[in-house]
Write an enzyme that holds these catalytic residues in place. Sequence first.
Site, short mmCIF file in Angstrom:
data_model
loop_
_atom_site.label_atom_id
_atom_site.label_comp_id
_atom_site.label_asym_id
_atom_site.label_seq_id
_atom_site.Cartn_x
_atom_site.Cartn_y
_atom_site.Cartn_z
N ASP A 108 60.67 52.32 -106.53
CA ASP A 108 59.60 51.37 -106.85
C ASP A 108 60.09 50.33 -107.86
O ASP A 108 61.07 50.56 -108.58
CB ASP A 108 58.40 52.11 -107.47
N LYS A 109 59.34 49.25 -107.94
CA LYS A 109 59.72 48.15 -108.86
C LYS A 109 59.85 48.66 -110.31
O LYS A 109 60.74 48.24 -111.05
CB LYS A 109 58.65 47.05 -108.77
#
Length: 248
Positions: A108-109
């Site tokens: 994920d970011k």
Amino acid sequence: MQVKKIRIDKFLVHIGYGSRSEVHKLIKEKRVTLNDKIIHKPDMHLIIEESKVCVDGGQAVYQEFYYYVLNKPQGVITATEDKRYRTVMDLLLPIDQRKSLAPVGRLDKDTEGLLILTNDGKLTHELLSPKKHVDKVYYAKIRGMITLQDVKQFEEGIILEDGTSYRSSKLEILHAGDISEIYVTISEGKFHQVKRMVMSVGKEVIYLKRIKMGALELPEDLNIGEYRQLTELELKLLKGEKQGDRTL
Ligand code: URA
């Protein structure tokens, strides 16, 4: 041994010297030599093992497959390109950006840690195939008191209300408190998996870092945002051809 021949322009594109037309320009500008002689034709063939190719005097070394490990920082997305956000590719040197690398799986970011980048599609498939059960270990800080009941729940497997199911996984408690610290080992790689599993036991992930994939640990010499090629030993650990000497 099989002798591997390749066109010089293809050779240079593969290594990352640019697109086909950019490489043709390099050749036209007499900046490319083969065994110390200037090359004039982009369709000239060479034998990889026996040739010394230089660009502007620096040797261009060919590898069929590249394997990089990146310590992914927060704030970049795991993709090869994106219109809105910086991607993990933006962290690489231009020559490496042009090597047709792709990330193995997705973080994920806001997740940090171990991310492999390679042009070896077969290995990527093997590492991601659900049938192969390659373990991924994450370190997480979570809001809320983690309990032995949670450990049991992770071990039994989890089914979310929307029907998403997660196989049995290992939850290790490093610290239990208002903010708890845990290791989670999962063999799948479903969307937001660790966050959603933690959420299912009523807590929230506030920091997540992948620290291990297969037997390969995130190298200690790699600061956040840095990357380098895997060593031979590290590649063996990743491929499962060698066991690591300590378990997390
Ligand atoms: N699980 C998550 O929730 N996020 C990641 O980035 C990786 C695993």
